[in-house]
Structures are given as structure tokens and as C-alpha cells.
Design a protein around this motif. Structure first.
Motif, PDB file in Angstrom:
ATOM      1  N   TYR A 196       0.834  -1.210   0.000  1.00 41.16           N
ATOM      2  CA  TYR A 196       0.000   0.000   0.000  1.00 41.16           C
ATOM      3  C   TYR A 196       0.867   1.257   0.000  1.00 41.16           C
ATOM      4  CZ  TYR A 196      -4.148  -2.848   0.991  1.00 41.16           C
ATOM      5  OH  TYR A 196      -5.181  -3.759   0.914  1.00 41.16           O
ATOM      6  N   LEU A 197       1.975   1.224   0.741  1.00 50.11           N
ATOM      7  CA  LEU A 197       2.876   2.376   0.771  1.00 50.11           C
ATOM      8  C   LEU A 197       3.500   2.612  -0.610  1.00 50.11           C
ATOM      9  CD1 LEU A 197       4.651   1.760   4.192  1.00 50.11           C
ATOM     10  CD2 LEU A 197       3.132   3.654   3.645  1.00 50.11           C
ATOM     11  N   PHE A 198       3.892   1.520  -1.275  1.00 49.49           N
ATOM     12  CA  PHE A 198       4.483   1.658  -2.608  1.00 49.49           C
ATOM     13  C   PHE A 198       3.455   2.191  -3.613  1.00 49.49           C
ATOM     14  CE2 PHE A 198       8.032  -1.721  -1.896  1.00 49.49           C
ATOM     15  CZ  PHE A 198       8.766  -0.764  -1.209  1.00 49.49           C
ATOM     16  N   ARG A 199       2.210   1.766  -3.474  1.00 50.13           N
ATOM     17  CA  ARG A 199       1.167   2.281  -4.365  1.00 50.13           C
ATOM     18  C   ARG A 199       0.974   3.791  -4.148  1.00 50.13           C
ATOM     19  NH1 ARG A 199      -1.655  -1.368  -7.214  1.00 50.13           N
ATOM     20  NH2 ARG A 199      -1.628  -3.552  -6.530  1.00 50.13           N
ATOM     21  N   ALA A 200       1.055   4.207  -2.886  1.00 54.70           N
ATOM     22  CA  ALA A 200       0.937   5.635  -2.592  1.00 54.70           C
ATOM     23  C   ALA A 200       2.109   6.400  -3.198  1.00 54.70           C
ATOM     24  CB  ALA A 200       0.877   5.854  -1.072  1.00 54.70           C
ATOM     25  N   CYS A 201       3.297   5.808  -3.132  1.00 55.80           N
ATOM     26  CA  CYS A 201       4.484   6.435  -3.743  1.00 55.80           C
ATOM     27  C   CYS A 201       4.328   6.536  -5.260  1.00 55.80           C
ATOM     28  CB  CYS A 201       5.742   5.625  -3.414  1.00 55.80           C
ATOM     29  SG  CYS A 201       6.265   5.731  -1.691  1.00 55.80           S
ATOM     30  N   ASN A 202       3.776   5.521  -5.861  1.00 47.20           N
ATOM     31  CA  ASN A 202       3.554   5.531  -7.304  1.00 47.20           C
ATOM     32  C   ASN A 202       2.538   6.603  -7.704  1.00 47.20           C
ATOM     33  OD1 ASN A 202       1.399   4.011  -9.456  1.00 47.20           O
ATOM     34  ND2 ASN A 202       3.523   4.244 -10.144  1.00 47.20           N
ATOM     35  N   LYS A 203       1.533   6.765  -6.881  1.00 46.73           N
ATOM     36  CA  LYS A 203       0.466   7.719  -7.184  1.00 46.73           C
ATOM     37  C   LYS A 203       0.985   9.150  -7.283  1.00 46.73           C
ATOM     38  CE  LYS A 203      -4.214   8.977  -5.689  1.00 46.73           C
ATOM     39  NZ  LYS A 203      -5.280   8.730  -4.681  1.00 46.73           N
ATOM     40  N   ILE A 206       6.734   9.065  -7.117  1.00 51.06           N
ATOM     41  CA  ILE A 206       8.021   8.707  -6.509  1.00 51.06           C
ATOM     42  C   ILE A 206       8.521   7.377  -7.064  1.00 51.06           C
ATOM     43  CG2 ILE A 206       9.170   8.078  -4.342  1.00 51.06           C
ATOM     44  CD1 ILE A 206       7.319  10.030  -2.918  1.00 51.06           C
ATOM     45  N   ILE A 207       7.618   6.442  -7.236  1.00 52.04           N
ATOM     46  CA  ILE A 207       7.957   5.149  -7.826  1.00 52.04           C
ATOM     47  C   ILE A 207       7.316   5.079  -9.212  1.00 52.04           C
ATOM     48  CG2 ILE A 207       7.526   2.657  -7.682  1.00 52.04           C
ATOM     49  CD1 ILE A 207       7.843   2.832  -4.698  1.00 52.04           C
ATOM     50  N   PRO A 208       8.082   4.723 -10.261  1.00 51.61           N
ATOM     51  CA  PRO A 208       7.538   4.710 -11.632  1.00 51.61           C
ATOM     52  C   PRO A 208       6.597   3.533 -11.877  1.00 51.61           C
ATOM     53  CG  PRO A 208       9.777   3.865 -11.633  1.00 51.61           C
ATOM     54  CD  PRO A 208       9.526   4.365 -10.234  1.00 51.61           C
ATOM     55  N   ASP A 209       5.773   3.690 -12.915  1.00 46.29           N
ATOM     56  CA  ASP A 209       4.805   2.654 -13.263  1.00 46.29           C
ATOM     57  C   ASP A 209       5.480   1.324 -13.589  1.00 46.29           C
ATOM     58  OD1 ASP A 209       2.782   4.489 -12.936  1.00 46.29           O
ATOM     59  OD2 ASP A 209       2.596   4.947 -15.073  1.00 46.29           O
ATOM     60  N   GLU A 210       6.715   1.380 -14.097  1.00 45.93           N
ATOM     61  CA  GLU A 210       7.414   0.143 -14.463  1.00 45.93           C
ATOM     62  C   GLU A 210       7.549  -0.814 -13.275  1.00 45.93           C
ATOM     63  OE1 GLU A 210       8.971   3.271 -17.349  1.00 45.93           O
ATOM     64  OE2 GLU A 210       8.260   3.152 -15.273  1.00 45.93           O
ATOM     65  N   CYS A 211       7.611  -0.278 -12.075  1.00 43.78           N
ATOM     66  CA  CYS A 211       7.760  -1.125 -10.882  1.00 43.78           C
ATOM     67  C   CYS A 211       6.438  -1.749 -10.448  1.00 43.78           C
ATOM     68  CB  CYS A 211       8.346  -0.314  -9.733  1.00 43.78           C
ATOM     69  SG  CYS A 211      10.052   0.223 -10.004  1.00 43.78           S
ATOM     70  N   ILE A 212       5.371  -1.323 -11.120  1.00 43.56           N
ATOM     71  CA  ILE A 212       4.051  -1.877 -10.805  1.00 43.56           C
ATOM     72  C   ILE A 212       3.406  -2.311 -12.122  1.00 43.56           C
ATOM     73  CG2 ILE A 212       1.841  -1.448  -9.614  1.00 43.56           C
ATOM     74  CD1 ILE A 212       3.167   0.709  -8.014  1.00 43.56           C
ATOM     75  N   PRO A 213       3.992  -3.312 -12.770  1.00 44.32           N
ATOM     76  CA  PRO A 213       3.490  -3.740 -14.094  1.00 44.32           C
ATOM     77  C   PRO A 213       2.098  -4.348 -14.003  1.00 44.32           C
ATOM     78  CG  PRO A 213       5.114  -5.299 -13.261  1.00 44.32           C
ATOM     79  CD  PRO A 213       5.129  -4.129 -12.308  1.00 44.32           C
ATOM     80  N   ASN A 214       1.242  -3.922 -14.904  1.00 42.38           N
ATOM     81  CA  ASN A 214      -0.131  -4.441 -14.962  1.00 42.38           C
ATOM     82  C   ASN A 214      -0.877  -4.271 -13.638  1.00 42.38           C
ATOM     83  OD1 ASN A 214       0.240  -5.409 -17.665  1.00 42.38           O
ATOM     84  ND2 ASN A 214       1.373  -7.153 -16.805  1.00 42.38           N
TER      85      ASN A 214
END
Length: 256
Positions: A196-203, A206-214
């Protein structure tokens, strides 16, 4: 028989309400232990903080002694005292009044929040006291980790993370009531919390979409990225060698 709860009761006219006191104990296992002044009640609370399960306050009460005129001053001081004690132990507080001038008074509501009208709301008051006592442990944890819960709320993920933290922190702080608690049972929940923290960072970028594929969080690649290391599987890295988003000690916690 169900456990009886000790309720610290401050009301200058408590002796005029024997029926209410009796119903509390016989119907809801709420043992009301009365005091006439704010000073005596708060002193008893401090001396045996672990004894009390809730505090019931009259709206207008004696402050220092019974020779005073009962006013809101005593209530204000009692509320302030309870707020200061919340870091040591959260104790639910309830306010009742039979004063006509306070009913539907906006200033009074702003001061105390929810309150109960004597006789009219007695049953609701008793039911609410029991309900709040039963969830007081969670409220204590929220007081201890106020900054954590507030931060997760500001990130917009508290809806998902609060339950996880309470499942872990409550038995940690109240071990005598959770003899079956085993940290290993909660490792998967901790992974979910990090996700959940990483999803918030992506939003917030801070963290690029590539780290959350699909739409699936890759915990390993996300942790590499924010630590300034090559996220080789997804082909990205943060900044130049030596650059990082998080310090090494947080990296170590996340990786473990």
C-alpha cells in the motif's frame, strides 16, 4: 458472570440518582464509583490509572470543593486532564447533563462533542459506554502511534492499513489478552502494508509505473528503485549511482 467495569463518576448530585446507578450495574455490569468534585475524581484516576475502564462526567461540576457553584470550569479541566493522560492510557469519557441551558447549546457541543441528556438518554449512554470500553485498546494504540495513523490517513491509505496495524499493535501492547499472538502470522500483512505504501508512492510519482506492471506491485523492484539501486527486471533506476530516495536503515527494514 461477565466482567464488571469500573466507571469513575464525577457528579455533585450522584446520590440523587440511585436508580441510574443500580441499572448501570445490574443491567450492564458498569460499577459507578462516584466523586463530587473534579479534583477528587482526577486524583483517584491518577492514583489507580489501570483500575478505571471509563469516566462519566456531569456537565456542571464542583471543581476544587463542594462549597463552590457547579460550573463548566470543572468539566473543561477534567477533559484537559484526560487528554494529557491519553498517552499513558486511553480511557473513554462520557458527558451527561440535566441542565436545560446546555441542551442544544452550540457552544457546549463544540466544547464536549457528543453528550447525553440525563434520564432521556440513559440507556443509550450505558450501551455506548460498554461499546467504547470494548474497543478502548485500539484507541490506546491509536494514541501511542498518532503520527503513524495520521500519516497513513494523509496518504489516503488508512482505509486499508489501519486494520493491519491494529491487528499487530493491540496484542503487542496488551499481551495478557492475546496469549496466542505470534508475529509470524502477520508477516503477510506487513507485506501488504508495504505494498500500500508503494502504491501511494507511485500515485505521487516517486515510484515509476514500471515497478508496478499491470497494476501488480513488484515489492523487490520497488524497494531496489527507492534505494537507488538497479531495478533490473523492470529496467529502471533512480538517479545516478549514489543517489537514493530512502536512507539505508529504511532500506534494510523494507528488504527484511
Amino acid at each position: 458472570m461477565s466482567k464488571k467495569y469500573n466507571i469513575l463518576w464525577i457528579d455533585d448530585e450522584w446520590d440523587k440518582m440511585p436508580t441510574f446507578k443500580q441499572e448501570c450495574e445490574e443491567l450492564y455490569n458498569l460499577k459507578l464509583l462516584p466523586f463530587r468534585t473534579r479534583k477528587d475524581g482526577m486524583q483517584a484516576l491518577e492514583e489507580e490509572l489501570d483500575k478505571w475502564d471509563a469516566v462519566l462526567l456531569d456537565a456542571k461540576m464542583f471543581d476544587e470543593n463542594v462549597n463552590e457553584v457547579a460550573k463548566l470550569k470543572g468539566l473543561r479541566k477534567a477533559i484537559s486532564h484526560l487528554d494529557k493522560l491519553s498517552m499513558k492510557r486511553y480511557i473513554p469519557r462520557f458527558i451527561s447533563t440535566g441542565q436545560p441551558d446546555l441542551l442544544d447549546n452550540e457552544e457546549f457541543e463544540e466544547l464536549v462533542g457528543k453528550y447525553y441528556e440525563k434520564e432521556t438518554d440513559d440507556i443509550q449512554l450505558m450501551e455506548d459506554i460498554v461499546a467504547e470500553i470494548e474497543k478502548a485498546e485500539a484507541m490506546q494504540v491509536r494514541a501511542i502511534y498518532e503520527t503513524v495513523f495520521h500519516s497513513l490517513e494523509s496518504l489516503g491509505i488508512s482505509e486499508y492499513t489501519d486494520a493491519i496495524l491494529l491487528d499487530i499493535f493491540v496484542p503487542m501492547h496488551f499481551a495478557e489478552k492475546a496469549s496466542s499472538f505470534k508475529p509470524v502470522h502477520h508477516y503477510n500483512q506487513l507485506r501488504q502494508l508495504v505494498e500500500y505504501l508503494f502504491r501511494a508512492c507511485n500515485k505521487v510519482g516517486i515510484i515509476p509505473d514500471e515497478c508496478i506492471p499491470n497494476g501488480l506491485v513488484n515489492l523487490n523492484q520497488c524497494s531496489f528503485y527507492i534505494a537507488g539501486k538497479d531495478a533490473e527486471k523492470v529496467g529502471v533506476r533512480y538517479g545516478e549511482p549514489g543517489d537514493r530516495i530512502i536512507p539505508t536503515y529504511i532500506e534494510s527494514i523494507i528488504r527484511s
